[in-house]
Design an enzyme around this catalytic site. Sequence first.
Site, PDB file in Angstrom:
ATOM      1  N   HIS A 225       0.922  -1.083  -0.095  1.00 38.71           N
ATOM      2  CA  HIS A 225       0.304  -0.125   0.113  1.00 38.71           C
ATOM      3  C   HIS A 225       0.891   1.333  -0.110  1.00 38.71           C
ATOM      4  O   HIS A 225       0.337   2.241   0.258  1.00 38.71           O
ATOM      5  CB  HIS A 225      -0.949  -0.101   1.333  1.00 38.71           C
ATOM      6  CG  HIS A 225      -2.138   0.900   1.213  1.00 38.71           C
ATOM      7  ND1 HIS A 225      -2.223   1.853   2.113  1.00 38.71           N
ATOM      8  CD2 HIS A 225      -2.918   0.820   0.391  1.00 38.71           C
ATOM      9  CE1 HIS A 225      -3.464   2.758   1.840  1.00 38.71           C
ATOM     10  NE2 HIS A 225      -3.742   2.229   0.813  1.00 38.71           N
ATOM     11  N   LYS A 227       3.139   4.275  -1.404  1.00 32.47           N
ATOM     12  CA  LYS A 227       3.001   5.226  -2.528  1.00 32.47           C
ATOM     13  C   LYS A 227       4.253   6.122  -2.362  1.00 32.47           C
ATOM     14  O   LYS A 227       4.512   7.428  -1.697  1.00 32.47           O
ATOM     15  CB  LYS A 227       1.756   6.123  -2.393  1.00 32.47           C
ATOM     16  CG  LYS A 227       0.555   5.298  -2.392  1.00 32.47           C
ATOM     17  CD  LYS A 227      -0.329   5.942  -1.562  1.00 32.47           C
ATOM     18  CE  LYS A 227      -1.673   5.045  -1.253  1.00 32.47           C
ATOM     19  NZ  LYS A 227      -1.449   4.059  -0.200  1.00 32.47           N
ATOM     20  N   ASP A 232      16.909  10.143  -8.611  1.00 35.62           N
ATOM     21  CA  ASP A 232      18.244  10.345  -8.469  1.00 35.62           C
ATOM     22  C   ASP A 232      18.762  10.181  -7.044  1.00 35.62           C
ATOM     23  O   ASP A 232      19.786  10.740  -6.871  1.00 35.62           O
ATOM     24  CB  ASP A 232      18.550  11.819  -9.131  1.00 35.62           C
ATOM     25  CG  ASP A 232      18.267  11.729 -10.545  1.00 35.62           C
ATOM     26  OD1 ASP A 232      18.139  10.901 -11.265  1.00 35.62           O
ATOM     27  OD2 ASP A 232      18.473  12.935 -11.274  1.00 35.62           O
ATOM     28  N   HIS A 402      -8.795  11.600   2.030  1.00 39.04           N
ATOM     29  CA  HIS A 402      -7.951  10.431   2.195  1.00 39.04           C
ATOM     30  C   HIS A 402      -6.510  10.631   2.717  1.00 39.04           C
ATOM     31  O   HIS A 402      -5.761   9.757   2.936  1.00 39.04           O
ATOM     32  CB  HIS A 402      -7.707  10.091   0.588  1.00 39.04           C
ATOM     33  CG  HIS A 402      -7.013   8.741   0.395  1.00 39.04           C
ATOM     34  ND1 HIS A 402      -5.687   8.621  -0.376  1.00 39.04           N
ATOM     35  CD2 HIS A 402      -7.532   7.538   0.313  1.00 39.04           C
ATOM     36  CE1 HIS A 402      -5.588   7.191  -0.289  1.00 39.04           C
ATOM     37  NE2 HIS A 402      -6.538   6.636   0.067  1.00 39.04           N
ATOM     38  N   LYS A 404      -3.867  10.967   5.585  1.00 39.01           N
ATOM     39  CA  LYS A 404      -3.266  10.074   6.680  1.00 39.01           C
ATOM     40  C   LYS A 404      -2.226  10.473   7.572  1.00 39.01           C
ATOM     41  O   LYS A 404      -1.081  10.546   7.209  1.00 39.01           O
ATOM     42  CB  LYS A 404      -2.821   8.794   6.321  1.00 39.01           C
ATOM     43  CG  LYS A 404      -3.668   7.995   5.187  1.00 39.01           C
ATOM     44  CD  LYS A 404      -2.945   7.394   3.893  1.00 39.01           C
ATOM     45  CE  LYS A 404      -3.661   6.891   2.715  1.00 39.01           C
ATOM     46  NZ  LYS A 404      -5.012   6.664   3.049  1.00 39.01           N
ATOM     47  N   ASP A 409       0.906  18.402  19.379  1.00 37.51           N
ATOM     48  CA  ASP A 409       1.298  19.639  19.996  1.00 37.51           C
ATOM     49  C   ASP A 409       1.716  20.576  19.141  1.00 37.51           C
ATOM     50  O   ASP A 409       2.516  21.316  19.424  1.00 37.51           O
ATOM     51  CB  ASP A 409       2.137  19.300  21.143  1.00 37.51           C
ATOM     52  CG  ASP A 409       1.849  18.378  21.974  1.00 37.51           C
ATOM     53  OD1 ASP A 409       0.613  18.581  22.508  1.00 37.51           O
ATOM     54  OD2 ASP A 409       2.610  17.980  23.250  1.00 37.51           O
TER      55      ASP A 409
END
Length: 482
Positions: A225, A227, A232, A402, A404, A409
């Site tokens: 999952h 991404k 380089d 979507h 995450k 703080d």
Amino acid sequence: MPVQLFLPGLSLFDWISAINIVFALIVVFLERRQASITWAWLLVLIFFPVLGILLYIFLGQSLTKRKIYKLKKSARLRLQIRRQQSLLSQQEVLAASTLHHDQLQLIRLNLQGNGALLTRDNDVTLLEDGAAKFDKLLQHITEAKSHIHLLYYKFSHDALGRKLLHALTEKARQGVKVRVIYDSLGTSSTAKRFFRPLREAGGETASFFPPIVPWINFRMNFRNHRKIAIIDGRVGFIGGFNIGVEYLGQDPDFGYWRDTHLMLMGGSVLQLQQQFVLDWSIAAKRSIQQERGLFPEEPGQGSTAVQIVASGPDSDVLHIRNALTKMIYAAHKSIYIQTPYFVPDESMLTALKIAAASGVDVRIMVPYKSDHRLVQLATKSYLAEVVEAGATGYLYKNGFLHAKTVVIDGRMASVGTANLDNRSFSLNFEVTAIVYSEAKSQELERSFGRDEEASAPFNQIYRRSWWLRLCESAARLLSPIL
């Protein structure tokens, strides 16, 4: 008249019951699982005998805990980790830095358990919009001189996918080494021939955990999952955006797609590179560990401290779950969370409820409209429980949320690929960047504040009838295996 099979006097129902018992014994005694997961599978097997067996075959089996990665981290990286562990034991890592004591504990947790090296020379750019993210990615792909490495759960055959593939193909023709890993399930709607122009130009592609037999994949539950992109060895991308036009807000069902990605420059890019090298060894079944140019040693020009933490079903330790839970316990003032699926395990749920009940400003934002009905029911059940403990819940209404992210703080934050659910914590291969920076954390807080304006308070618009509560309870029983 009942059907007789194999032994006289045994009906088809008897055989199904016997097979069910065998699978139940496997779940309980042979596979070392969390109790909540065991009970969830037992419920499925008891109430849905035939369907339950099929679901268990394809979704329930644990991935063997043998070392999936045949490679180890490079000798250079292992030496760096040992040196940093020594510094941590002497607390010298705090010297000439703005890191706090609780951050030091989190750094040690990630370093000792996950080999997550702390790098402090990073430049970090926050990307909250699909167009901005892919414009940056395409820009750096166009400027690539040595290599381009992409790893995406989903690589769609649509306008964005074709545009990206064309750019990759052109760079491959110029002699740049182009490698693409895609998850076989996430990219199942994209035919292999879609990548043919890239392969003919000299690029390489690899499918992660493909089915051995077409359309039958016994590792369906264990998906990559992640991404990430590395160009380089100097520029890296990590976050929630996959490759598809819906991530540009062009899906009529969801409208605008709100997500969060980071563009990194500095030592953290080499940690992303190491993860790609390990994943390539699985997907392509060959190593590029010793290839020259993958790990340039020039120091970064930034000053932000970052750790890259990875987790997956190859380990019994839930590294990302542990890191996020530790962050929650470290909060003194505020916890801001954005996630499309909020199905925490007992440890994280307890941490959030304790924080909310003790006066910490806990805010959790989930999408108003979800793409998984059962998960949505479980999400709202857990969100209601945390809200009752004193947290504030939000339902994002301006499209689909979507992102995450976890911000603590206003001084440290996590941005990555993992949702707050058991699938991301223990079943999927995931990765997250933990950023130790007040400037970047407060930038994420301001982003959260803008999203609040496009959201509705959970307890003001979500009315829970007895029927809805019943559905939530049923979904919650299955939440460990969703």
